[in-house]
Write a protein that holds these residues in place. Structure first.
Motif, short mmCIF file in Angstrom:
data_model
loop_
_atom_site.label_atom_id
_atom_site.label_comp_id
_atom_site.label_asym_id
_atom_site.label_seq_id
_atom_site.Cartn_x
_atom_site.Cartn_y
_atom_site.Cartn_z
N GLY A 20 36.59 -2.96 19.03
CA GLY A 20 36.93 -2.03 20.09
C GLY A 20 35.94 -0.88 20.17
O GLY A 20 35.27 -0.56 19.19
N LEU A 79 38.42 -7.39 25.22
CA LEU A 79 38.36 -5.95 25.49
C LEU A 79 39.29 -5.49 26.60
O LEU A 79 39.16 -4.38 27.10
CB LEU A 79 36.92 -5.56 25.85
CG LEU A 79 35.90 -5.77 24.73
CD1 LEU A 79 34.49 -5.51 25.24
CD2 LEU A 79 36.21 -4.85 23.56
N ASP A 135 41.28 -2.37 25.84
CA ASP A 135 40.30 -1.36 25.46
C ASP A 135 39.62 -0.78 26.69
O ASP A 135 39.44 0.43 26.80
CB ASP A 135 39.25 -2.00 24.53
CG ASP A 135 38.56 -0.97 23.66
OD1 ASP A 135 39.23 -0.40 22.79
OD2 ASP A 135 37.35 -0.74 23.86
N GLY A 170 45.32 3.93 23.75
CA GLY A 170 44.89 3.16 22.58
C GLY A 170 44.97 3.99 21.31
O GLY A 170 44.93 5.22 21.34
N ASP A 182 43.96 -3.87 21.33
CA ASP A 182 43.95 -2.74 20.41
C ASP A 182 44.55 -3.13 19.06
O ASP A 182 44.01 -2.82 18.00
CB ASP A 182 44.76 -1.58 21.02
CG ASP A 182 44.35 -0.23 20.45
OD1 ASP A 182 43.21 0.18 20.70
OD2 ASP A 182 45.17 0.38 19.76
#
Lengths: 193, 193
Positions: free
Chosen positions: A27, A110, A113, B27, B113
DNA sequence: GTCTATAGAAAGATAGAC
DNA sequence: GTCTATCTTTCTATAGAC
């Protein structure tokens, strides 16, 4: 100038390659510029000769990752449409993708993220996603296009969701069942059943 | 002791509630303990009287978020199985969920995450996911259970993927089409078609 | 272009008063 | 249990030498 333009291009690509791997695995926030540059075989100071900031690198890395993902590299095989589809779906929803044995797809690795990142990064993600859907549309049996023009949106969401959830799970047995179920459903949907 | 056990329990719940919201939106790494405690109406120092570390808070917040998600709170309505399913799917894959107007589901908001987090957090995520699948299994028409026992894994992956991707996209028109397509496919799958 | 050195800020965790 | 103050680490970004 002691460094050629080609050298700079090579360095830039090394940085992007390392960034792609690290960002996907850990991340954005959990990767330092130190790490990225070490992976590229350089040190911190050289970074800013290539990218204005870490965020800019992120956006470019998302684009770069898409170009190097398994899906795109499998594009130019000359078999039938149906087996192209089957191959992409099975390769994407494979345990080796989840385990990062093959080059990971940023859309799956991702997703959440990117959601909390700069607009620039989200724009890059959006472009990559549109590219994936377009690819699927191009390989779709024409007879199915009219009946449900947006079906490939759900199929790609299923693939991305399957991989993303699999990565988060702790239970390997469950992961195998999940991936298998996603593959099965994706195939069924693609054949219009 | 100037503070009652009830008071402590209340404070703890306030912290979890704030953490749930902040982690989902930004996150894990992008949320500081300062922020969490400010949201809960306290300051940094009080945090460690409730949780041993930020990671431990994360794991507990994932569990807490699941208990407070729309899906669970909608559980006890006494209508037919099919409309339960339709209501949950449509509520989950709604733009208000993506925009966080309703309490967000950690499975969708924190998928990638969690993947790069401690085993403790991944275990919590896995438990929550298993709970969701079990819930779907309980509400599934019995005639469909035998033919494809793992179908609900794909359906939930589709829902989670649909919301996760939607959050990452920059194009609101595309988001609406994506959510709509996912809803349509989820309904179709649930009805065994 | 790449290096080392460093400025400056942010955040996790602890200590001690109340 | 909650507060303020602080230790310590980490990291982005910049400066200047080569």
């Amino acid at each position: 100038m002691p460094y050629s333009a080609e050298h700079k291009q090579n360095s830039r690509e090394q940085i992007l390659r390392g960034a792609m791997t690290l960002f996907s695995r850990k991340g954005f926030a959990n990767v330092s510029i130190d790490e990225v540059m070490a992976e590229a075989g350089m040190t911190r100071g050289a970074f800013y000769a290539h990218f204005k900031s870490k965020s800019v690198l992120y956006a470019e890395a998302v684009m770069f990752a898409a170009l190097n993902s398994q899906i795109v590299t499998q594009l130019n095989a000359d078999d039938t449409e149906l087996s192209w589809f089957a191959r992409v779906v099975d390769g994407y929803l494979d345990i080796s993708h989840v385990d990062e044995t093959v080059s990971p797809c940023p859309l799956a690795f991702l997703a959440t993220d990117v959601a909390s990142s700069d607009p620039e990064v989200r724009r890059a993600y959006t472009e990559v996603y549109k590219g994936l859907v377009k690819l699927f549309d191009q390989h779709r049996p024409p007879r199915l296009k009219k009946s449900d023009p947006d079906l490939n949106l759900a199929i790609t969401a299923l693939m991305i969701g399957g991989v993303a959830v699999s990565r988060a799970l702790h239970d390997k047995t469950l992961v195998k069942k999940l991936l298998s179920s996603c593959r099965s459903v994706a195939h069924r949907l693609a054949q219009g059943r």
